[in-house]
Design a protein around this motif. Structure first.
Motif, PDB file in Angstrom:
ATOM      1  N   ARG A  71      61.171  82.143 161.059  1.00  0.00           N
ATOM      2  CA  ARG A  71      62.626  82.020 161.025  1.00  0.00           C
ATOM      3  C   ARG A  71      63.025  81.014 159.955  1.00  0.00           C
ATOM      4  O   ARG A  71      62.227  80.175 159.547  1.00  0.00           O
ATOM      5  N   LEU A  72      64.256  81.058 159.522  1.00  0.00           N
ATOM      6  CA  LEU A  72      64.706  80.197 158.434  1.00  0.00           C
ATOM      7  C   LEU A  72      64.522  78.729 158.775  1.00  0.00           C
ATOM      8  O   LEU A  72      64.066  77.939 157.941  1.00  0.00           O
ATOM      9  N   HIS A  73      64.846  78.358 160.026  1.00  0.00           N
ATOM     10  CA  HIS A  73      64.738  76.935 160.381  1.00  0.00           C
ATOM     11  C   HIS A  73      63.280  76.475 160.382  1.00  0.00           C
ATOM     12  O   HIS A  73      62.991  75.298 160.110  1.00  0.00           O
ATOM     13  N   GLU A  74      62.340  77.389 160.657  1.00  0.00           N
ATOM     14  CA  GLU A  74      60.930  77.021 160.614  1.00  0.00           C
ATOM     15  C   GLU A  74      60.456  76.861 159.174  1.00  0.00           C
ATOM     16  O   GLU A  74      59.699  75.933 158.855  1.00  0.00           O
ATOM     17  N   VAL A  75      60.902  77.747 158.288  1.00  0.00           N
ATOM     18  CA  VAL A  75      60.566  77.621 156.868  1.00  0.00           C
ATOM     19  C   VAL A  75      61.079  76.295 156.321  1.00  0.00           C
ATOM     20  O   VAL A  75      60.372  75.583 155.588  1.00  0.00           O
ATOM     21  N   LYS A  76      62.304  75.927 156.703  1.00  0.00           N
ATOM     22  CA  LYS A  76      62.891  74.658 156.245  1.00  0.00           C
ATOM     23  C   LYS A  76      62.090  73.462 156.764  1.00  0.00           C
ATOM     24  O   LYS A  76      61.817  72.514 156.025  1.00  0.00           O
TER      25      LYS A  76
ATOM     26  N   LYS B 213      57.502  70.725 163.275  1.00  0.00           N
ATOM     27  CA  LYS B 213      57.133  71.348 161.997  1.00  0.00           C
ATOM     28  C   LYS B 213      57.101  72.870 162.106  1.00  0.00           C
ATOM     29  O   LYS B 213      57.699  73.568 161.304  1.00  0.00           O
ATOM     30  N   TYR B 214      56.418  73.400 163.139  1.00  0.00           N
ATOM     31  CA  TYR B 214      56.119  74.836 163.195  1.00  0.00           C
ATOM     32  C   TYR B 214      57.033  75.641 164.104  1.00  0.00           C
ATOM     33  O   TYR B 214      56.971  76.881 164.081  1.00  0.00           O
ATOM     34  N   GLY B 215      57.864  74.999 164.896  1.00  0.00           N
ATOM     35  CA  GLY B 215      58.755  75.756 165.778  1.00  0.00           C
ATOM     36  C   GLY B 215      57.982  76.664 166.718  1.00  0.00           C
ATOM     37  O   GLY B 215      56.990  76.260 167.324  1.00  0.00           O
ATOM     38  N   GLU B 216      58.394  77.922 166.805  1.00  0.00           N
ATOM     39  CA  GLU B 216      57.761  78.866 167.732  1.00  0.00           C
ATOM     40  C   GLU B 216      56.346  79.261 167.306  1.00  0.00           C
ATOM     41  O   GLU B 216      55.617  79.861 168.081  1.00  0.00           O
ATOM     42  N   LEU B 217      55.960  78.911 166.081  1.00  0.00           N
ATOM     43  CA  LEU B 217      54.577  79.151 165.651  1.00  0.00           C
ATOM     44  C   LEU B 217      53.615  78.104 166.202  1.00  0.00           C
ATOM     45  O   LEU B 217      52.399  78.276 166.139  1.00  0.00           O
ATOM     46  N   SER B 218      54.165  77.008 166.748  1.00  0.00           N
ATOM     47  CA  SER B 218      53.319  75.891 167.159  1.00  0.00           C
ATOM     48  C   SER B 218      52.402  76.250 168.318  1.00  0.00           C
ATOM     49  O   SER B 218      51.264  75.774 168.390  1.00  0.00           O
ATOM     50  N   LEU B 219      52.865  77.086 169.246  1.00  0.00           N
ATOM     51  CA  LEU B 219      52.008  77.441 170.380  1.00  0.00           C
ATOM     52  C   LEU B 219      50.772  78.208 169.915  1.00  0.00           C
ATOM     53  O   LEU B 219      49.667  77.973 170.402  1.00  0.00           O
ATOM     54  N   LEU B 220      50.949  79.115 168.963  1.00  0.00           N
ATOM     55  CA  LEU B 220      49.814  79.879 168.439  1.00  0.00           C
ATOM     56  C   LEU B 220      48.790  78.946 167.812  1.00  0.00           C
ATOM     57  O   LEU B 220      47.588  79.035 168.105  1.00  0.00           O
ATOM     58  N   THR B 221      49.229  78.042 166.952  1.00  0.00           N
ATOM     59  CA  THR B 221      48.285  77.145 166.282  1.00  0.00           C
ATOM     60  C   THR B 221      47.590  76.229 167.296  1.00  0.00           C
ATOM     61  O   THR B 221      46.413  75.893 167.132  1.00  0.00           O
ATOM     62  N   THR B 222      48.316  75.853 168.348  1.00  0.00           N
ATOM     63  CA  THR B 222      47.727  74.968 169.359  1.00  0.00           C
ATOM     64  C   THR B 222      46.694  75.700 170.200  1.00  0.00           C
ATOM     65  O   THR B 222      45.634  75.143 170.533  1.00  0.00           O
ATOM     66  N   MET B 223      46.967  76.950 170.570  1.00  0.00           N
ATOM     67  CA  MET B 223      45.991  77.725 171.338  1.00  0.00           C
ATOM     68  C   MET B 223      44.710  77.939 170.528  1.00  0.00           C
ATOM     69  O   MET B 223      43.601  77.885 171.071  1.00  0.00           O
ATOM     70  N   ILE B 224      44.870  78.184 169.239  1.00  0.00           N
ATOM     71  CA  ILE B 224      43.692  78.325 168.372  1.00  0.00           C
ATOM     72  C   ILE B 224      42.921  77.006 168.330  1.00  0.00           C
ATOM     73  O   ILE B 224      41.688  76.984 168.419  1.00  0.00           O
ATOM     74  N   GLU B 225      43.641  75.900 168.231  1.00  0.00           N
ATOM     75  CA  GLU B 225      42.997  74.590 168.217  1.00  0.00           C
ATOM     76  C   GLU B 225      42.250  74.327 169.524  1.00  0.00           C
ATOM     77  O   GLU B 225      41.136  73.789 169.516  1.00  0.00           O
TER      78      GLU B 225
ATOM     79  N   LEU C  88      53.943  68.848 172.984  1.00  0.00           N
ATOM     80  CA  LEU C  88      54.690  69.826 172.195  1.00  0.00           C
ATOM     81  C   LEU C  88      55.392  69.204 170.996  1.00  0.00           C
ATOM     82  O   LEU C  88      55.493  69.808 169.920  1.00  0.00           O
ATOM     83  N   ASN C  89      55.861  67.967 171.158  1.00  0.00           N
ATOM     84  CA  ASN C  89      56.629  67.348 170.069  1.00  0.00           C
ATOM     85  C   ASN C  89      55.800  67.084 168.826  1.00  0.00           C
ATOM     86  O   ASN C  89      56.336  66.918 167.738  1.00  0.00           O
ATOM     87  N   ARG C  90      54.475  67.051 168.987  1.00  0.00           N
ATOM     88  CA  ARG C  90      53.638  66.691 167.841  1.00  0.00           C
ATOM     89  C   ARG C  90      53.625  67.768 166.760  1.00  0.00           C
ATOM     90  O   ARG C  90      53.425  67.459 165.582  1.00  0.00           O
ATOM     91  N   ASN C  91      53.788  69.039 167.132  1.00  0.00           N
ATOM     92  CA  ASN C  91      53.788  70.059 166.083  1.00  0.00           C
ATOM     93  C   ASN C  91      54.978  71.017 166.138  1.00  0.00           C
ATOM     94  O   ASN C  91      55.195  71.780 165.208  1.00  0.00           O
TER      95      ASN C  91
END
Length: 292
Positions: free
Chosen positions: A56-61, A227-239, A221-224
């Motif tokens: 989303r635009l706000h995540e790109v920003k 920066k990543y918005g709704e993408l943060s859960l995906l990156t965290t699950m991978i981590e 949740l606030n740690r990422n």
């Protein structure tokens, strides 16, 4: 050869789709799956997957702002100031045990175990497993003159939103109890409370008497998210997967066994740890010990 569709569903349960919209209660997973596909049943998992990967635009920003200002590296450099070093801090051995097994043999030997031997884990072994699973790697990167301290696993944007909590049960020289691992100082800081392991892992059959320790992955949740918005859960699950696999391989390399556990009492653990269950969550847990 013609397929016998009457028995095909026995081998692939997802082909047994039930679409009776008049019965949306008292279902098993096969029936619920059909109701989800028919739009009669809401599923958070399906909703997340349907929107997975959208930028989303706000995540790109936000991502652009973090990268432009080098924020992740600046945060990383100061994370040591979150650690508490006082008379309650438990120092772990700084000298690591030499690991003689090669990576291929470790991969071949890795397996899950639920039954453990009553022999205590050596403190040096514990320190080595914890260090190489969750600690700092010693590799320091520099971005625009700011130091970034690497760990032994990948993290989206280098933000490391997962904290490691350990419940020690059978480790020589360490009092049984609940601890927060502090990777910058390679120390443990104790909690005043302890988990009732049988209440926490009430859904599985594990050796609750002889395990060495369990690992809880706490996600802030606030740690990422900033920066990543709704993408943060995906990156965290991978981590979380990266961390858990690192841990299992280290346990195997040190002649111990582990078992990843998805079924646990999340809300009970968060209550004991004083987490709000909104910003901070227990995502996953792994149990470790010497296999019987």
């Amino acid at each position: 050869m013609n397929a016998d569709y009457k028995i095909k569903g026995l081998f692939n349960q997802h082909l047994k789709i039930h679409l009776d919209e008049n019965n949306v209660s008292n279902n098993d997973n096969a029936q619920v799956f059909g109701q989800i596909l028919n739009g009669n049943f809401d599923s958070p998992a399906f909703s997340y997957l349907e929107n997975l990967g959208f930028m989303r635009l706000h995540e790109v920003k936000s991502i652009g702002m973090y990268n432009e200002l080098n924020l992740a590296t600046k945060i990383n450099e100061r994370r040591d100031q979150e650690e508490i070093l006082d008379e309650s801090t438990v120092e772990l051995p700084k000298k690591m045990v030499k690991v003689n097994k090669n990576i291929l043999s470790v991969l071949q030997q890795r397996h899950s175990s639920r039954d453990f031997n009553e022999i205590p884990m050596r403190q040096a072994d514990f320190s080595t497993i914890v260090k190489y699973s969750f600690g700092l790697s010693g590799r320091v990167m520099s971005y625009d003159g700011v130091k970034a301290y690497s760990r032994f696993y990948a993290s989206g944007g280098g933000l490391y939103p997962i904290n490691i909590i350990l419940q020690v049960n059978n480790v020589s020289g360490i009092k049984p109890g609940l601890y927060r691992y502090q990777p910058y100082s390679h120390t443990l800081y104790p909690y005043q409370k302890c988990l009732d392991i049988r209440k926490f892992l009430q859904y599985g059959s594990f050796d609750f008497d002889d395990y060495s320790f369990i690992v809880l992955l706490e996600y802030d949740l606030n740690r990422n998210y900033l920066k990543y918005g709704e993408l943060s859960l995906l990156t965290t699950m991978i981590e979380a997967g990266n961390i858990s696999h690192n841990f299992e391989l280290m346990c195997t390399a040190m002649d111990y066994s582990a078992c990843q556990i998805a079924g646990f009492n999340k809300h009970y653990a968060e209550e004991v740890l004083g987490l709000d269950g909104l910003n901070s969550h227990i995502l996953f847990t792994v149990i470790c010990g010497k296999e019987k």
